[in-house]
Design a protein around this motif. Structure first.
Motif, PDB file in Angstrom:
ATOM      1  N   VAL A   1       0.777  -1.023  -0.127  1.00 38.58           N
ATOM      2  CA  VAL A   1      -0.090   0.254  -0.270  1.00 38.58           C
ATOM      3  C   VAL A   1       1.201   1.440   0.099  1.00 38.58           C
ATOM      4  O   VAL A   1       1.959   1.600   0.836  1.00 38.58           O
ATOM      5  CB  VAL A   1      -0.963  -0.115   1.000  1.00 38.58           C
ATOM      6  N   ASP A   2       0.923   1.885  -0.987  1.00 38.34           N
ATOM      7  CA  ASP A   2       2.026   3.199  -0.940  1.00 38.34           C
ATOM      8  C   ASP A   2       0.555   4.096  -0.564  1.00 38.34           C
ATOM      9  O   ASP A   2       0.302   4.079  -0.185  1.00 38.34           O
ATOM     10  CB  ASP A   2       1.974   3.602  -3.141  1.00 38.34           C
ATOM     11  N   GLY A   3       1.571   5.421  -0.078  1.00 36.95           N
ATOM     12  CA  GLY A   3       1.796   6.306   0.616  1.00 36.95           C
ATOM     13  C   GLY A   3       1.119   6.381   1.947  1.00 36.95           C
ATOM     14  O   GLY A   3       0.268   7.476   2.496  1.00 36.95           O
ATOM     15  N   MET A   4       1.741   4.619   2.717  1.00 37.51           N
ATOM     16  CA  MET A   4       1.014   5.158   4.598  1.00 37.51           C
ATOM     17  C   MET A   4       1.963   5.931   4.772  1.00 37.51           C
ATOM     18  O   MET A   4       1.398   6.596   6.518  1.00 37.51           O
ATOM     19  CB  MET A   4       0.805   3.718   4.512  1.00 37.51           C
ATOM     20  N   TYR A   5       2.889   6.706   4.834  1.00 40.91           N
ATOM     21  CA  TYR A   5       4.598   7.099   5.778  1.00 40.91           C
ATOM     22  C   TYR A   5       3.461   8.584   5.652  1.00 40.91           C
ATOM     23  O   TYR A   5       3.243   9.089   4.847  1.00 40.91           O
ATOM     24  CB  TYR A   5       5.529   6.905   5.515  1.00 40.91           C
ATOM     25  N   SER A   6       2.980   9.379   7.352  1.00 41.30           N
ATOM     26  CA  SER A   6       3.250  10.230   7.402  1.00 41.30           C
ATOM     27  C   SER A   6       4.782  11.077   7.604  1.00 41.30           C
ATOM     28  O   SER A   6       5.098  10.853   8.046  1.00 41.30           O
ATOM     29  CB  SER A   6       2.432  10.612   8.439  1.00 41.30           C
ATOM     30  N   ASP A   7       5.291  12.126   6.647  1.00 39.51           N
ATOM     31  CA  ASP A   7       5.977  12.772   7.060  1.00 39.51           C
ATOM     32  C   ASP A   7       5.907  13.351   8.369  1.00 39.51           C
ATOM     33  O   ASP A   7       6.777  13.976   9.341  1.00 39.51           O
ATOM     34  CB  ASP A   7       6.727  14.024   6.410  1.00 39.51           C
ATOM     35  N   LYS A   8       4.445  13.986   8.906  1.00 37.25           N
ATOM     36  CA  LYS A   8       4.485  14.752   9.665  1.00 37.25           C
ATOM     37  C   LYS A   8       4.799  14.033  11.034  1.00 37.25           C
ATOM     38  O   LYS A   8       4.922  14.706  11.906  1.00 37.25           O
ATOM     39  CB  LYS A   8       2.910  15.728   9.135  1.00 37.25           C
TER      40      LYS A   8
END
Length: 259
Positions: free
Chosen positions: A120-127
């Protein structure tokens, strides 16, 4: 055993939940092959799933409480997680029922941590510095949960998630108040400091008043986050998260309706 502490529900709320789950399942019962008595009855199974939602224990730990196998706990989790959500769906009110006709709502998001599954792409939150789902919440001025959006991959910012989660569409008849992350997407939001300039005294007072009002939505978030599966890393496969969130929302409104 203090099931109220482990499940987060009073005895009366547990009885009401069991009644609704039994009615939703109809004539089906939890049995072993050949019609033998189950290792864990329906009441115990519902309690076990609530404990997993409330505490985010491992299935092995939860199974030990009821003296059953981890495999039994896993089967009950998969069988009843979505059943709980569906059985409680009629308790979920409309936004208008929570805040009144034309009432204002506060909006905010929080990250429900997960493992960073590679499929699943895009799960990591930089914030937030970790993987998870962005959960969008609308609240009344009094701090009651008015609506919850669908989970959105955590890499997406609040302004995107507000619309993508479906929450914005639920709030079209209401004034909305959000933080700076919702600029241009809510009716009211703090004023940004202009480039190479300072905010006026009036704008600073306005921002302070917005911040003080927004404290209520943080209380609403904390009501949902009492269900630790939303705040202490979701371990199951990610495709099981939407039904898990629906079950938590249903349990919140069960407590709300049967205090």
């Amino acid at each position: 055993m203090r099931l109220d502490a482990l499940t987060g529900l009073s005895d009366g709320q547990r009885i009401e939940l069991l009644r609704r789950v039994a009615a939703h399942l109809g004539s089906s019962v939890i049995t072993r092959s050949g019609g033998r008595p189950s290792a864990l009855c329906l009441e115990g199974s519902v309690d076990l799933v609530c404990i997993l939602l409330r505490t985010n224990l491992t299935q092995e730990q939860a199974a030990s409480i009821f003296e059953v196998s981890q495999a039994t706990a896993s089967r009950r989790w998969d069988l009843l997680r979505e059943v709980l959500a569906d059985a409680l769906d009629t308790l979920v009110p409309t936004v208008r029922e929570v805040v009144g006709k034309g009432g204002s709502v506060l909006v905010d998001g929080f990250l429900a941590p997960t493992w960073d599954w590679k499929h699943v792409d895009g799960m990591y939150s930089d914030k937030h510095g970790e993987a998870g789902f962005n959960i969008q919440v609308a609240a009344s001025i009094g701090g009651d949960v008015a609506a919850v959006g669908d989970p959105i991959p955590g890499a997406r910012h609040d302004a995107h998630a507000f619309a993508a989660s479906g929450l914005a569409a639920k709030l079209t008849d209401h004034d909305t108040l959000g933080d700076k992350g919702y600029q241009g997407h809510t009716t009211i939001h703090p004023i940004r400091k202009p480039p190479r300039a300072e905010l006026s005294d009036h704008d600073q007072r306005f921002n302070a008043s917005v911040s003080s009002i927004r404290a209520a939505v943080e209380r609403a978030n904390s009501h949902l986050q009492n269900w630790k599966i939303l705040v202490t890393r979701f371990r199951p496969p990610l495709e099981k998260f939407p039904a898990t969130l629906r079950a938590v929302v249903g349990l919140y409104y069960l407590k709300w309706a049967f205090e």
